[in-house]
Each structure stands twice: as C-alpha cells, then as structure tokens.
Design a protein around this motif. Structure first.
Motif, PDB file in Angstrom:
ATOM      1  N   PRO A 187    -109.084  50.478   6.628  1.00  0.00           N
ATOM      2  CA  PRO A 187    -110.435  49.927   6.678  1.00  0.00           C
ATOM      3  C   PRO A 187    -110.400  48.422   6.379  1.00  0.00           C
ATOM      4  CG  PRO A 187    -110.358  51.906   5.313  1.00  0.00           C
ATOM      5  CD  PRO A 187    -108.950  51.561   5.664  1.00  0.00           C
ATOM      6  N   THR A 188    -111.377  47.710   6.875  1.00  0.00           N
ATOM      7  CA  THR A 188    -111.395  46.244   6.800  1.00  0.00           C
ATOM      8  C   THR A 188    -110.994  45.697   5.433  1.00  0.00           C
ATOM      9  OG1 THR A 188    -113.622  46.784   7.545  1.00  0.00           O
ATOM     10  CG2 THR A 188    -112.774  44.583   8.117  1.00  0.00           C
ATOM     11  N   GLY A 189    -110.049  44.805   5.480  1.00  0.00           N
ATOM     12  CA  GLY A 189    -109.728  44.062   4.263  1.00  0.00           C
ATOM     13  C   GLY A 189    -108.861  44.780   3.249  1.00  0.00           C
ATOM     14  N   GLU A 190    -108.799  46.101   3.283  1.00  0.00           N
ATOM     15  CA  GLU A 190    -108.078  46.852   2.250  1.00  0.00           C
ATOM     16  C   GLU A 190    -106.610  46.437   2.155  1.00  0.00           C
ATOM     17  OE1 GLU A 190    -108.888  49.391   0.129  1.00  0.00           O
ATOM     18  OE2 GLU A 190    -111.037  49.468   0.571  1.00  0.00           O
ATOM     19  N   ILE A 191    -105.937  46.454   3.334  1.00  0.00           N
ATOM     20  CA  ILE A 191    -104.519  46.119   3.341  1.00  0.00           C
ATOM     21  C   ILE A 191    -104.315  44.681   2.866  1.00  0.00           C
ATOM     22  CG2 ILE A 191    -102.494  45.830   4.835  1.00  0.00           C
ATOM     23  CD1 ILE A 191    -102.925  48.602   5.265  1.00  0.00           C
ATOM     24  N   LYS A 192    -105.204  43.784   3.365  1.00  0.00           N
ATOM     25  CA  LYS A 192    -105.120  42.369   2.993  1.00  0.00           C
ATOM     26  C   LYS A 192    -105.252  42.205   1.482  1.00  0.00           C
ATOM     27  CE  LYS A 192    -105.143  39.601   6.764  1.00  0.00           C
ATOM     28  NZ  LYS A 192    -105.769  40.226   7.941  1.00  0.00           N
ATOM     29  N   ARG A 193    -106.177  42.972   0.909  1.00  0.00           N
ATOM     30  CA  ARG A 193    -106.439  42.891  -0.531  1.00  0.00           C
ATOM     31  C   ARG A 193    -105.173  43.266  -1.309  1.00  0.00           C
ATOM     32  NH1 ARG A 193    -107.607  46.305  -4.175  1.00  0.00           N
ATOM     33  NH2 ARG A 193    -107.886  48.044  -2.737  1.00  0.00           N
ATOM     34  N   VAL A 194    -104.525  44.375  -0.866  1.00  0.00           N
ATOM     35  CA  VAL A 194    -103.288  44.800  -1.519  1.00  0.00           C
ATOM     36  C   VAL A 194    -102.241  43.705  -1.406  1.00  0.00           C
ATOM     37  CG1 VAL A 194    -101.383  46.453  -1.437  1.00  0.00           C
ATOM     38  CG2 VAL A 194    -103.748  47.242  -1.137  1.00  0.00           C
ATOM     39  N   GLU A 195    -102.131  43.131  -0.193  1.00  0.00           N
ATOM     40  CA  GLU A 195    -101.130  42.084   0.020  1.00  0.00           C
ATOM     41  C   GLU A 195    -101.372  40.899  -0.902  1.00  0.00           C
ATOM     42  OE1 GLU A 195    -101.088  41.163   4.175  1.00  0.00           O
ATOM     43  OE2 GLU A 195     -99.819  42.892   4.652  1.00  0.00           O
ATOM     44  N   ALA A 196    -102.644  40.503  -1.017  1.00  0.00           N
ATOM     45  CA  ALA A 196    -102.988  39.361  -1.866  1.00  0.00           C
ATOM     46  C   ALA A 196    -102.653  39.660  -3.332  1.00  0.00           C
ATOM     47  CB  ALA A 196    -104.468  39.025  -1.713  1.00  0.00           C
ATOM     48  N   ASP A 197    -103.013  40.864  -3.767  1.00  0.00           N
ATOM     49  CA  ASP A 197    -102.704  41.325  -5.127  1.00  0.00           C
ATOM     50  C   ASP A 197    -101.238  41.133  -5.461  1.00  0.00           C
ATOM     51  OD1 ASP A 197    -105.135  42.108  -5.882  1.00  0.00           O
ATOM     52  OD2 ASP A 197    -104.618  44.244  -6.225  1.00  0.00           O
ATOM     53  N   PHE A 198    -100.408  41.691  -4.543  1.00  0.00           N
ATOM     54  CA  PHE A 198     -98.979  41.675  -4.823  1.00  0.00           C
ATOM     55  C   PHE A 198     -98.380  40.284  -4.669  1.00  0.00           C
ATOM     56  CE2 PHE A 198     -99.443  46.206  -4.755  1.00  0.00           C
ATOM     57  CZ  PHE A 198     -98.485  46.624  -5.650  1.00  0.00           C
ATOM     58  N   ALA A 199     -98.980  39.491  -3.768  1.00  0.00           N
ATOM     59  CA  ALA A 199     -98.488  38.119  -3.616  1.00  0.00           C
ATOM     60  C   ALA A 199     -98.669  37.376  -4.937  1.00  0.00           C
ATOM     61  CB  ALA A 199     -99.242  37.422  -2.487  1.00  0.00           C
ATOM     62  N   ALA A 200     -99.812  37.623  -5.598  1.00  0.00           N
ATOM     63  CA  ALA A 200    -100.081  36.985  -6.882  1.00  0.00           C
ATOM     64  C   ALA A 200     -99.059  37.437  -7.928  1.00  0.00           C
ATOM     65  CB  ALA A 200    -101.499  37.321  -7.340  1.00  0.00           C
TER      66      ALA A 200
ATOM     67  N   ALA B 168     -88.808  46.133  -7.115  1.00  0.00           N
ATOM     68  CA  ALA B 168     -89.705  47.190  -7.579  1.00  0.00           C
ATOM     69  C   ALA B 168     -91.135  46.887  -7.139  1.00  0.00           C
ATOM     70  CB  ALA B 168     -89.632  47.316  -9.092  1.00  0.00           C
ATOM     71  N   LEU B 169     -91.502  45.605  -7.215  1.00  0.00           N
ATOM     72  CA  LEU B 169     -92.843  45.211  -6.777  1.00  0.00           C
ATOM     73  C   LEU B 169     -93.039  45.462  -5.285  1.00  0.00           C
ATOM     74  CD1 LEU B 169     -93.819  41.902  -8.613  1.00  0.00           C
ATOM     75  CD2 LEU B 169     -95.046  44.087  -8.614  1.00  0.00           C
ATOM     76  N   SER B 170     -92.015  45.148  -4.469  1.00  0.00           N
ATOM     77  CA  SER B 170     -92.108  45.365  -3.025  1.00  0.00           C
ATOM     78  C   SER B 170     -92.330  46.835  -2.717  1.00  0.00           C
ATOM     79  CB  SER B 170     -90.824  44.898  -2.334  1.00  0.00           C
ATOM     80  OG  SER B 170     -90.726  43.514  -2.402  1.00  0.00           O
ATOM     81  N   MET B 171     -91.598  47.698  -3.442  1.00  0.00           N
ATOM     82  CA  MET B 171     -91.763  49.129  -3.210  1.00  0.00           C
ATOM     83  C   MET B 171     -93.154  49.587  -3.614  1.00  0.00           C
ATOM     84  SD  MET B 171     -88.152  51.006  -3.887  1.00  0.00           S
ATOM     85  CE  MET B 171     -87.456  50.220  -5.302  1.00  0.00           C
ATOM     86  N   LYS B 172     -93.640  49.058  -4.723  1.00  0.00           N
ATOM     87  CA  LYS B 172     -94.992  49.419  -5.162  1.00  0.00           C
ATOM     88  C   LYS B 172     -96.032  48.934  -4.155  1.00  0.00           C
ATOM     89  CE  LYS B 172     -94.633  50.143 -10.080  1.00  0.00           C
ATOM     90  NZ  LYS B 172     -94.077  49.318 -11.172  1.00  0.00           N
ATOM     91  N   GLU B 173     -95.750  47.763  -3.548  1.00  0.00           N
ATOM     92  CA  GLU B 173     -96.673  47.220  -2.556  1.00  0.00           C
ATOM     93  C   GLU B 173     -96.740  48.146  -1.339  1.00  0.00           C
ATOM     94  OE1 GLU B 173     -95.656  43.333  -1.141  1.00  0.00           O
ATOM     95  OE2 GLU B 173     -97.343  43.284   0.265  1.00  0.00           O
ATOM     96  N   ALA B 174     -95.550  48.577  -0.863  1.00  0.00           N
ATOM     97  CA  ALA B 174     -95.502  49.484   0.286  1.00  0.00           C
ATOM     98  C   ALA B 174     -96.278  50.756  -0.020  1.00  0.00           C
ATOM     99  CB  ALA B 174     -94.051  49.817   0.627  1.00  0.00           C
ATOM    100  N   SER B 175     -96.103  51.244  -1.239  1.00  0.00           N
ATOM    101  CA  SER B 175     -96.803  52.458  -1.650  1.00  0.00           C
ATOM    102  C   SER B 175     -98.314  52.240  -1.639  1.00  0.00           C
ATOM    103  CB  SER B 175     -96.342  52.870  -3.045  1.00  0.00           C
ATOM    104  OG  SER B 175     -97.189  53.849  -3.581  1.00  0.00           O
ATOM    105  N   ALA B 176     -98.743  51.119  -2.207  1.00  0.00           N
ATOM    106  CA  ALA B 176    -100.179  50.836  -2.286  1.00  0.00           C
ATOM    107  C   ALA B 176    -100.773  50.665  -0.895  1.00  0.00           C
ATOM    108  CB  ALA B 176    -100.409  49.588  -3.117  1.00  0.00           C
TER     109      ALA B 176
END
Lengths: 682, 76
Positions: free
Chosen positions: A508-521, A535-543
């Motif tokens: 849904p709109t923005g959801e994936i982007k939001r996760v990406e931004a979160d993890f980028a921070a 570990a963060l990359s794996m958690k990002e893929a999961s999220a």
C-alpha cells in the motif's frame, strides 16, 4: 509462397512409423497439439529430388474403426478433405512382424481412394528373398507403389523418397476391395456427399453403436483378403530371442524384481542425478542476477527484471534436468519395448484404482517431481485414465516438499530413536511419503467414480519384440519435451512468478518507503559494526515483506488458517510458496530475519521455536501446529509449475483449477482435523 | 474340443475359433487375430493378471475376463 503438399504417415503402433518420421525429417520437426485435444501433432519438412513436402505423423491405429482419442484423429483427418491436415499422399507403414493386420489397414486407406505408398518395414525380420517375393506378389494386387524398408538399419529410405513422385500419380482402383452391401446404398444416399462411397459407408458405420457387428464383419473380410494377398504368412526370425527375454522379464518373481530395480534407477536419476545440474542452473541464475543488480540502477524496473523475470526464467529452466532424465528413461523403455511389459506386470495390481500399468511410472516419478511426470501421462492411451493420473500425481510427495518437511520435523519431533535403531524423525518423513502415496490411490479410486468416459474394459496391449533403442529417437523425444515445456508451460510460469514478485515487493502507498526510510536512519547511526549492519538489512527485508501486499494478504487470511494453528507469518509463507513449496523456508528465514543459507536452519529453528501467538502468548510451533503444517504441505497445491503443466496437458483451465481447488480443500480439512484432534488430545 | 482361451496353459498351442463379443472381435482383428489364427500361450501374469499370447511374431496381452470370451481349439 505456395503451401507445401502434405504427406501423412499412417500405420499400426509399433510398426516403426515414428522412426520413419524421424528418419525423413530429422531435426526439421515440430510437435504441437491437434486442435482441442492433447494428442501430439508431429509435423516436419522433407525433401525429394524436385519438391519439398510437409510430412505429418498421424497417431498410430490398428484400423480406421478404433475408438481411442488418438486413433479417432487419424480417421477424422483422412475422411475430411476440409481438414487442415488432409494429405495429398498417404504413406502406410506396414511391418513384416504382423503383415496381415497392417494390410487390412492399408486396404481401408486404398478404399478411401487416397494416393497411397505402401512401406513394408522391418524387412530385416525375414529373409531378403522372402521379403522381395512378398513385395512382388502385393504389387500385382494393389494399386499403389510399394517399397521394402528397414528403418532401423537405414535401408530402403532412399528408394522410398524416389518413389514419392510416382506414388502421387498412381490412379486408385475403380472398384472397392470391400464391397459395401447393396442394401445399405439407400441409407448412404441420405448422407452428405463424401469424396467416395467407402468414406460415406465408414462415416455411417461409426455414427451408430449398433453397427458393431457390421464393423466386425468388414474387418473379418479385410483380414481374410489380406491373407489372400500375402498367400502365406511370413515367419519372423527374431521372435525367439524376444521370447527368451520375456521368460525373465515377465517372470512371476524376477519380472517384478527387475521392474523394481528399473523404478529405483529412474527414481535415483530424477531425484539425485538431476539435482547436480539443477543446483548449477540455480547458482548460475542467482549469481548472474546478483551481478547484474550491481551494474543496473537500483529501482523498480531492475527489481522486476532481475528478481521477477530473470528469476522466473531460472525457475523454468531448473526443471529441464528432471524432464530430460525422466524422458531419457521413458524413451528408452518405450523404444526397447519394455514399457508394455510394465503394463503386463502391473495391470492387475493397479486396476482397482482406475489405472492400467502405464500409470505406474508417472506416479512413481511424482515422488521426485510432478511436472515431468504429468507430461509423461501423455503416453497413456485411455483418456480418462490419463486425466486421473494427472490429477493425483501432485499428491505424491515430491522433492520440493523435503526442505519444508525437514524444517518442521526438526522443529517438533525430537531426534530420538525407537527400538534402538529407528530414527523418529525419519519415521515421520516416511509416514508423509506413505500418506501422499495412499492419498493418490484413494483419490484415484474416488475420481474413477465421478469422471465420465468410456471405460475401456477391453485390455489388449501389444508386447512388441525387443529392439535396441535408437539414439536419434531418444534424443528427439528429450529435445521435444524440453522445448514444449519451456515454450508452452514457461509462459504461464513467468506470468505467475512476476505476479508473486510484485506482491511481495510492493505494498500500500508509502508503506515500503516508510520502512526504507526508517532503516536508512538506523543504518546511518555511528559506530555500527559490519555484523550489526547485516542484522539491520535482514530486519529491513523482514519488515518490508511484512508490509508488502503478500504480507497484508498473510494477515488477511489469518482467520482462515488460525483453525489450523497457523499464524500470519505462516500465512505469508503460504502465499509466497505458491510459486514452489521450498520457497516456504526462504520466506520464513526472511520473516525471522535470519540467514537462509544456514546449514540445517539452526538459527531459523531457534527463532521459530520462540514464536508465540500475539493474543494468547502460546507458542506457535506446538506439536499440533507442526503436524498440521506437515499435513497441509503434503496435500496443498503449492506449485505454480504443476498448475501450468496441467493446464497444458489437459488443454483446459478447468482441470487445472479443479486440481488446485480439490487439493487446497483437502489440505485445509486434513490440517484442520489434525490440529484440532492433536490440540484437544495434548 | 474347443475351450476358452483362459483355460489354456502356458506353452499350449491353439487355433482361434470365435468370440461372442463384437467389440472384442473388432479389437482382436485390429491386432491381427482372426478366425483360424494360430497362437501359443507364452506368458501368464501372476495374481489374475493378463495372459501373453504369441501370434506370429507379435505378442498380445489379453485380460482374463476378455480371454474367457474367446473360444479356441488346442492343437498338438
């Protein structure tokens, strides 16, 4: 360009017709379907001195009155000048092994007044002088060109090609060999006009079941007539040799013993040997994909191209080794004549389930992979039996279920021994194989009652003399099967795999982007070690997976799978592993943010063991849930390639969807019962 | 004396007399088995399985219930 003149090959099964086709066309051939049915239509191009022809291999038939689907096609083509396959010349392939029946068929073709070239094949079976005498005698009686050949030894083929222009010009006999009873002329008048009287008679006869006696009489007349033409029966020389082999291969004990050994060999090949090239293909596609990703700009298009399409093509090609191996064996078994012996040995045993012996090898093959096995069901002549075989083969426990089974078994079954030597985990795995096997038999037994179709109670199978397989025929079979799979089935697989990729990478709109931004921070924080970053990359893929459409769908279906003891994470894996069962393990690893490549999935198992339901805090992977999950995967239609190949082999979406529905319902109900009973009991 | 094909033993030779069943007759004629065709029983599958009948150079497997409908005469 003017269309090429058409030549049709007609002959009894085992007359060497297909070998002749291969000899005349070589690689210049195409295999398709006759319109509306799943019978191979083989067409090739052949050259004579002055002209090229289109050669079509019509399905083998014993007479034009045969009732099986394949044989009906031959009749339909020859009776109807409007048919796109209607030939300008018919080459009738007769064989010296059983000349009388071949000549009865030839008599029918000649009475249709089609320009005919009669090939007397397998001349190597009798003395050359004897063969020539028979040819001379037949030439006096039949209005067609006649050539002796031994396709097996490449003899007589040149002569045959030279004879084609002559055969095209021969005038048919004005008289019929079989005289139509005068009383029936009246009836024939009401028929729409046919090219000739015999075609009209034949069409009238087959239109009415009560005409069986007339058909029998006609064939008896033709059979006697053929006897008169030959004047004597040729004595084949090599039958003694085949007789001796049969004393072993059809032996009440050794026959079955050898058959079991053959099965084991076939199974070993598609299970173990095929695994080596399959891993190679897998590795090639994933490493090239990864490599390309580094070069291409990061984005949607690259993802679609690499993870969707490129991975999809890899997913299609990975089946090639199994298909090639299975058809290598099948072609050799058919070519040598052993396949009919399997039918002879197994017929009585598998008959109660609606099978004849021919279904045995596809079913056993299903224990490695359903896809080539379903393709192989095409060799089953009876239409209903073929369909039942196709519909139950996916129940056999295939190799793609093993990763799922081993992961879950390791999770819920203690690794202990029973009676000192039996491994409990191994026993459960064996139980799952047996479950699939007996489910296949049971479902076949039920389907037999519901799927209509003439039950072919007549069982006459020819056990042809043993012959060495011809490399060219075997190679062409393998090549054609692989090509058909890639071209025809591949399209469907590619569409589904791209769709699944979209589902699991977009949301849904923005959801994936939001996760990406979160993890980028988070990643940009100071002093993160390499391990922490990974570990963060794996958690990002999961999220990301959790918020994707597939993730949403997993949560959405949770109410439907909760009665089976499954949580939403299992739900997501059910959706992604629709592509192929083994994807379940990879998805689980992504969801739990662990490394999928980990030997024996130890860290994934630890995570899964710790998982609890969010509402009641009970562990998800209880014994009951684990067992329900095993049973679910034993039955569920979690394989898009199987669906695609069923669509292709039944020529209808109806059966593909029927298969998917009944397996899903069966899986759900069995898993439901398993979970409910086990959780009440424990 | 004629008897049904089912009652021939392995290795026994005979001559086909007739069959009462029309579809069976059609199928047999297609395979090259007609009236007066000489044959030899060459194999019998265990547990009530089919019978292998040798005719000239070809061998045809016939199910027992079909074999029981075929009348044949033993020859020496």
């Amino acid at each position: 360009m003017k269309p090429l003149k058409k030549i049709a090959l007609v002959g009894c099964p085992n007359s060497g017709k297909s070998s002749l086709f291969n000899a005349l066309t070589g690689l210049n051939q195409k295999v398709g379907n006759f319109p509306g049915v799943t019978v191979d239509r083989k067409v090739g191009k052949m050259k004579t001195e002055n002209e090229d022809f289109s050669l079509i291999d019509l399905p083998g038939c014993y007479s034009l009155y045969s009732r099986s689907e394949d044989e009906r096609i031959t009749r339909d083509v020859l009776l109807n000048p409007e048919n796109p396959s209607f030939p300008d010349l018919v080459i009738v392939v007769a064989d010296f092994g059983n000349l009388r029946r071949s000549l009865s068929l030839a008599g029918q073709i000649l009475d249709l007044k089609l320009p005919t070239l009669l090939v007397l094949n397998m001349a190597d079976l009798i003395e050359p002088e004897h063969a020539n005498n028979i040819q001379t005698r037949l030439k006096k009686k039949l209005p067609c060109s006649i050539v002796n050949t031994s396709v097996l030894n490449n003899k007589g083929i040149e002569t045959l090609i030279k004879e084609i222009p002559i055969a095209l010009k021969t005038k048919p006999n004005p008289e019929l060999f079989f005289s139509i009873p005068p009383t029936f002329e009246e009836q024939l008048k009401n028929q729409k006009p046919y090219p000739n009287r015999y075609a009209a008679w034949l069409t009238w006869l087959i239109s009415n079941k009560e005409n069986e006696a007339l058909i029998g009489n006609e064939l008896a007349v033709r059979f006697d007539l053929a006897g008169d033409w030959i004047e004597e029966e040729p004595e084949p020389l090599s039958s003694n040799f085949s007789q001796k082999i049969d004393q072993v291969l059809l032996h009440p004990f050794w026959g079955y013993f050898i058959f079991l050994a053959v099965l084991l060999l076939v199974f070993q090949a598609i299970f173990a040997w095929a695994a080596i090239p399959m891993e190679g293909i897998d590795y090639l596609f994933s490493s090239v994909g990864e490599g390309l990703k580094k070069w291409l700009p990061y984005g949607f298009l690259t993802g679609l191209l690499i993870d969707g399409l490129w991975a999809g093509i890899g997913g299609i090609l990975v089946f090639i080794p199994q298909i090639a191996f299975l058809f290598l064996f099948i072609a050799v078994l058919e070519e040598t004549g052993y396949m009919s012996r399997v039918v002879f040995l197994m017929d009585r045993i598998v008959r109660p389930f609606g099978f004849s012996g021919r279904a045995v090898i596809p079913l056993i093959g299903g224990m490695a992979c359903a896809v080539p096995s379903i393709m192989m069901a095409r060799n089953i002549p009876d239409k209903r039996e073929r369909l039942i075989t196709i519909l139950v083969t996916p129940l056999m426990s295939c190799s793609a279920r093993i990763p799922v089974f081993t992961l879950i078994i390791a999770l819920i079954i203690p690794a202990q021994s029973i009676a000192g030597f039996l491994n409990l985990q191994g026993l459960v795995l064996l139980g799952l194989y047996l479950l699939g096997f007996f489910a296949a038999l049971g479902v076949a037994w039920i389907l037999k009652r519901f799927i209509s179709g003439e039950s072919n109670s007549l069982f006459l199978t020819e056990l042809p003399i043993y012959r060495l397989p011809r490399v060219r025929n075997v190679a062409l079979t393998i090549f054609n099967k692989c090509k058909t799979f890639v071209v025809e089935t591949g399209k469907i697989i590619l569409v589904i795999s791209s769709l699944l990729w979209l589902l699991s990478t977009t949301g849904p709109t923005g959801e994936i982007k939001r996760v990406e931004a979160d993890f980028a921070a988070k990643k940009s924080e100071q002093n993160l070690s390499q391990i922490e970053l990974e570990a963060l990359s794996m958690k990002e893929a999961s999220a990301k997976l959790q918020v994707s459409w597939a993730g949403q769908l997993g949560s959405f279906i949770e109410p439907a799978i909760r009665p089976l003891g499954f949580d939403w994470k299992i739900g997501i894996s059910l959706i992604t592993s629709f592509a192929a069962r083994e994807v379940f393990v990879g998805t689980m690893a992504t969801l739990y943010a662990t490394e999928a490549g980990d030997e024996s999935y130890a860290s994934l198992r630890k995570q899964m063991q710790a998982e609890t339901f969010s509402d009641n805090q009970k562990p998800v992977y209880s014994f009951a849930t684990g067992m329900a999950l095993l049973i679910f995967y034993a039955f569920a239609m979690q394989c898009m390639s199987t669906i695609a190949v069923v669509k292709r082999e039944t020529a209808s979406w109806y059966w593909a969807l029927f298969l998917t529905t009944y397996l899903t319902v069966l899986a759900w109900v069995s898993a439901f019962i398993t979970f409910q009973v086990l959780s009440a009991w424990s | 004396m004629s008897k049904s094909l089912l009652h021939f033993s392995k290795g026994e030779k005979g001559k086909i007399i007739q069959t009462q069943n029309e579809s069976l007759r059609i199928a047999l004629l297609g395979m090259g088995i007609g009236k007066n065709t000489l044959f030899q029983i060459s194999n019998i599958a265990p547990l009530g399985g089919p019978i292998g009948v040798l005719i000239l150079g070809t061998k045809i497997a016939i199910r027992r219930e079909d074999a029981s409908k075929i009348e044949a005469e033993p020859i020496a």
